[in-house]
Design a protein around this motif. Structure first.
Motif, PDB file in Angstrom:
ATOM      1  N   SER A 240       0.763  -1.409   0.091  1.00 35.13           N
ATOM      2  CA  SER A 240       0.138  -0.056   0.034  1.00 35.13           C
ATOM      3  C   SER A 240       0.627   1.425  -0.050  1.00 35.13           C
ATOM      4  CB  SER A 240      -1.103   0.010   1.096  1.00 35.13           C
ATOM      5  OG  SER A 240      -1.760  -1.204   1.314  1.00 35.13           O
ATOM      6  N   ALA A 241       2.079   1.176  -0.250  1.00 31.39           N
ATOM      7  CA  ALA A 241       3.133   2.301  -0.032  1.00 31.39           C
ATOM      8  C   ALA A 241       2.748   3.557  -0.949  1.00 31.39           C
ATOM      9  CB  ALA A 241       4.533   1.787  -0.430  1.00 31.39           C
ATOM     10  N   PRO A 242       2.361   3.285  -2.224  1.00 32.02           N
ATOM     11  CA  PRO A 242       1.945   4.531  -2.785  1.00 32.02           C
ATOM     12  C   PRO A 242       1.050   5.266  -2.530  1.00 32.02           C
ATOM     13  CG  PRO A 242       2.393   2.998  -4.435  1.00 32.02           C
ATOM     14  CD  PRO A 242       2.333   2.232  -3.153  1.00 32.02           C
ATOM     15  N   GLU A 243      -0.303   4.674  -1.868  1.00 27.29           N
ATOM     16  CA  GLU A 243      -1.397   5.361  -1.188  1.00 27.29           C
ATOM     17  C   GLU A 243      -1.069   5.894   0.215  1.00 27.29           C
ATOM     18  OE1 GLU A 243      -5.364   6.905  -1.378  1.00 27.29           O
ATOM     19  OE2 GLU A 243      -4.163   5.957  -3.134  1.00 27.29           O
ATOM     20  N   TRP A 244      -0.510   4.839   0.889  1.00 24.80           N
ATOM     21  CA  TRP A 244      -0.177   5.358   2.438  1.00 24.80           C
ATOM     22  C   TRP A 244       0.913   6.286   2.504  1.00 24.80           C
ATOM     23  CZ3 TRP A 244       4.042   3.155   5.701  1.00 24.80           C
ATOM     24  CH2 TRP A 244       3.910   3.436   6.970  1.00 24.80           C
ATOM     25  N   LEU A 245       2.078   6.210   1.683  1.00 26.41           N
ATOM     26  CA  LEU A 245       2.869   7.199   2.062  1.00 26.41           C
ATOM     27  C   LEU A 245       2.892   8.410   1.159  1.00 26.41           C
ATOM     28  CD1 LEU A 245       6.176   4.927   1.456  1.00 26.41           C
ATOM     29  CD2 LEU A 245       5.304   5.570   3.549  1.00 26.41           C
ATOM     30  N   GLY A 246       2.126   8.313  -0.185  1.00 29.04           N
ATOM     31  CA  GLY A 246       2.139   9.468  -0.874  1.00 29.04           C
ATOM     32  C   GLY A 246       0.771  10.529  -0.607  1.00 29.04           C
ATOM     33  N   THR A 247      -0.300   9.539  -0.504  1.00 33.24           N
ATOM     34  CA  THR A 247      -1.426  10.175  -0.128  1.00 33.24           C
ATOM     35  C   THR A 247      -1.563  10.656   1.471  1.00 33.24           C
ATOM     36  OG1 THR A 247      -2.598   9.325  -1.973  1.00 33.24           O
ATOM     37  CG2 THR A 247      -3.953  10.158  -0.322  1.00 33.24           C
ATOM     38  N   ALA A 250       1.578  12.231   2.764  1.00 33.91           N
ATOM     39  CA  ALA A 250       2.118  13.313   2.013  1.00 33.91           C
ATOM     40  C   ALA A 250       3.614  13.288   1.682  1.00 33.91           C
ATOM     41  CB  ALA A 250       1.795  14.666   2.639  1.00 33.91           C
ATOM     42  N   LEU A 251       4.094  12.209   1.660  1.00 38.74           N
ATOM     43  CA  LEU A 251       5.574  12.114   1.462  1.00 38.74           C
ATOM     44  C   LEU A 251       5.757  12.094  -0.533  1.00 38.74           C
ATOM     45  CD1 LEU A 251       6.920   9.529   3.673  1.00 38.74           C
ATOM     46  CD2 LEU A 251       7.328  11.924   3.839  1.00 38.74           C
ATOM     47  N   GLY A 252       6.827  12.831  -0.695  1.00 37.72           N
ATOM     48  CA  GLY A 252       7.304  12.852  -1.905  1.00 37.72           C
ATOM     49  C   GLY A 252       8.096  11.314  -2.493  1.00 37.72           C
ATOM     50  N   PRO A 253       7.790  11.252  -3.692  1.00 35.41           N
ATOM     51  CA  PRO A 253       8.466   9.994  -4.312  1.00 35.41           C
ATOM     52  C   PRO A 253      10.163   9.543  -3.699  1.00 35.41           C
ATOM     53  CG  PRO A 253       7.257  10.989  -6.003  1.00 35.41           C
ATOM     54  CD  PRO A 253       7.304  11.824  -4.895  1.00 35.41           C
ATOM     55  N   THR A 254      10.567  10.833  -3.449  1.00 31.06           N
ATOM     56  CA  THR A 254      12.105  10.824  -3.321  1.00 31.06           C
ATOM     57  C   THR A 254      12.296  10.620  -1.773  1.00 31.06           C
ATOM     58  OG1 THR A 254      12.119  13.121  -2.761  1.00 31.06           O
ATOM     59  CG2 THR A 254      12.936  12.345  -5.163  1.00 31.06           C
ATOM     60  N   GLN A 255      11.169  10.652  -1.124  1.00 30.86           N
ATOM     61  CA  GLN A 255      11.071  10.414   0.457  1.00 30.86           C
ATOM     62  C   GLN A 255      10.738   8.984   0.807  1.00 30.86           C
ATOM     63  OE1 GLN A 255       8.439  13.947   0.994  1.00 30.86           O
ATOM     64  NE2 GLN A 255      10.248  14.608   2.478  1.00 30.86           N
TER      65      GLN A 255
END
Length: 401
Positions: A240-247, A250-255
């Motif tokens: 779930s990393a893209p949704e959990w981390l990104g949404t 609010a972390l950017g891809p480089t984070q």
């Protein structure tokens, strides 16, 4: 255990652990390296998102299916031929992926990759128990887990760099080269660890009888669930990393790398501590300690998600601590699984890997899409997955005090 094991490997024990970790890491590495290029492959081959998902599904299905047979085959003809045969097939399949010019060809070669990549995971576990008594086997299993933890961290970085600078085909050329290198290393270094007196028939009748005996043993089945399902309490967050981390965070891809660094540090730390405790702490107490860590941090994770707004400052750490608890108990439970079938350790390892693969597939295809849109739902699902393993282990402990 092979009575001649002391003659089979004269090098340092960590060197064997590293060799076996490379075999075990090949399957996950082949998944993680190409994920950053998903969209680029789709554009290059004019593939739909559903077709791209099939490149992953075909790999996972082939991986789970052949996991049932790698170990039983190694019980019959030996560990070394199965490892080398799997590596040869993986290398050729990777070459096919690198040369693919259509989505259909890529799906077919990915399926072949998956069918062959599992040989290293399954057979490496059996090799460890062939070579070492329980306490030493736990130390080596822990070392393998430490080295194994490096692959998920390195693979997406390598895949992303290769995709950006050399195109998606270069990712599969890398896998082809790694496969060829492992063929050479294992052909030169890997000993045959299965003693001739311990070989089993691969005839369908005794083979099915062996599967039936193991799956008819409630203790064996419970240990499979205790070892295979709790991992998904952590793996759910990876999926779930893209949704959990990104949404949510609010972390950017480089984070994103902070999550993977912390989680892998947890795995490596738990595995290191497990190895240090081998022969000092009774196995059951070590398993209990691992589950205690996972239960405590899972409850805390649910409570924090109920009362606090999601934030990286606190949300990443519980998953890393959970990973520590899992890695603390996983090597011990794995050895218990193998020791329930001392004459069919390859088959036992196959069944363990198959249950783990099925659990991973259910989480990836069903659970993660249902819960990834809510941090509370993610934490509750993670707790529930861990609880399946906890209930199974509690049953084993009470039935066999």
């Amino acid at each position: 255990m092979n009575p001649d094991s002391h003659l089979l490997w004269r090098r340092p024990r960590w060197a064997l652990a590293m060799l076996l970790a490379c075999l075990g890491s090949l399957g996950p590495f082949a998944i993680d390296t190409y994920l950053p290029a998903f969209q680029g492959i789709a554009t290059s081959l004019s593939a739909t998102p559903a077709q791209m998902q099939q490149t992953l599904s075909a790999y996972l299905f082939g991986f789970a299916l052949m996991n049932l047979f790698h170990g039983a085959l190694s019980d019959a003809i030996g560990r070394r031929p199965v490892v080398l045969g799997g590596l040869i097939m993986f290398t050729l399949a990777s070459l096919g992926c690198a040369l693919s010019e259509s989505i259909g060809a890529l799906i077919a070669f990915r399926a072949l990759q998956g069918m062959s990549a599992g040989a290293g995971i399954v057979v490496s576990r059996a090799i460890i128990r062939d070579m070492f008594p329980p306490a030493d086997a736990q130390r080596v299993m822990s070392q393998v887990t430490i080295f194994f933890g490096v692959a998920p961290a390195v693979a997406p970085i390598l895949g992303g760099l290769l995709f950006v600078h050399a195109g998606w085909h270069s990712i599969f050329w890398l896998l082809t080269g790694i496969g060829a290198l492992l063929i050479v290393l294992n052909a030169r270094l890997l000993p045959e660890t299965l003693h001739l007196d311990q070989r089993q028939s691969f005839h369908p009748v005794p083979l099915l009888r062996g599967y039936g005996q193991l799956m008819g043993n409630p203790r064996f089945v419970a240990l499979l669930f205790a070892s295979g399902v709790p991992f998904n309490g952590m793996f759910l967050y990876v999926l779930s990393a893209p949704e959990w981390l990104g949404t949510h965070l609010a972390l950017g891809p480089t984070q994103f790398f902070w999550f993977f660094v912390l989680t892998i540090s947890g795995i490596m730390g738990g595995a290191w501590f497990s190895g240090r405790m081998a022969g000092k702490l009774p196995p059951r107490r070590q398993i209990r300690l691992g589950f205690l860590v996972m239960v405590s941090v899972s409850v805390l994770n649910v409570l924090l998600n109920l009362v606090l707004k999601p934030h990286p400052a606190w949300a990443l750490l519980p998953v890393a601590v959970f990973a520590f608890g899992w890695a603390l108990m996983a090597p011990v439970v794995t050895l218990m699984v193998l020791d329930l079938a001392p004459d069919r350790r390859g088959m036992a390892s196959s069944l363990q890997a198959c249950v783990g693969s099925i659990a991973n597939g259910v989480v990836a295809g069903v659970i993660a899409p249902l819960v990834m849109h809510s941090t509370v739902a993610l934490s509750v699902a993670s707790f529930a997955l861990m609880s399946v393993g906890l209930i199974a282990w509690t049953w084993v402990r009470r039935r066999n005090p």
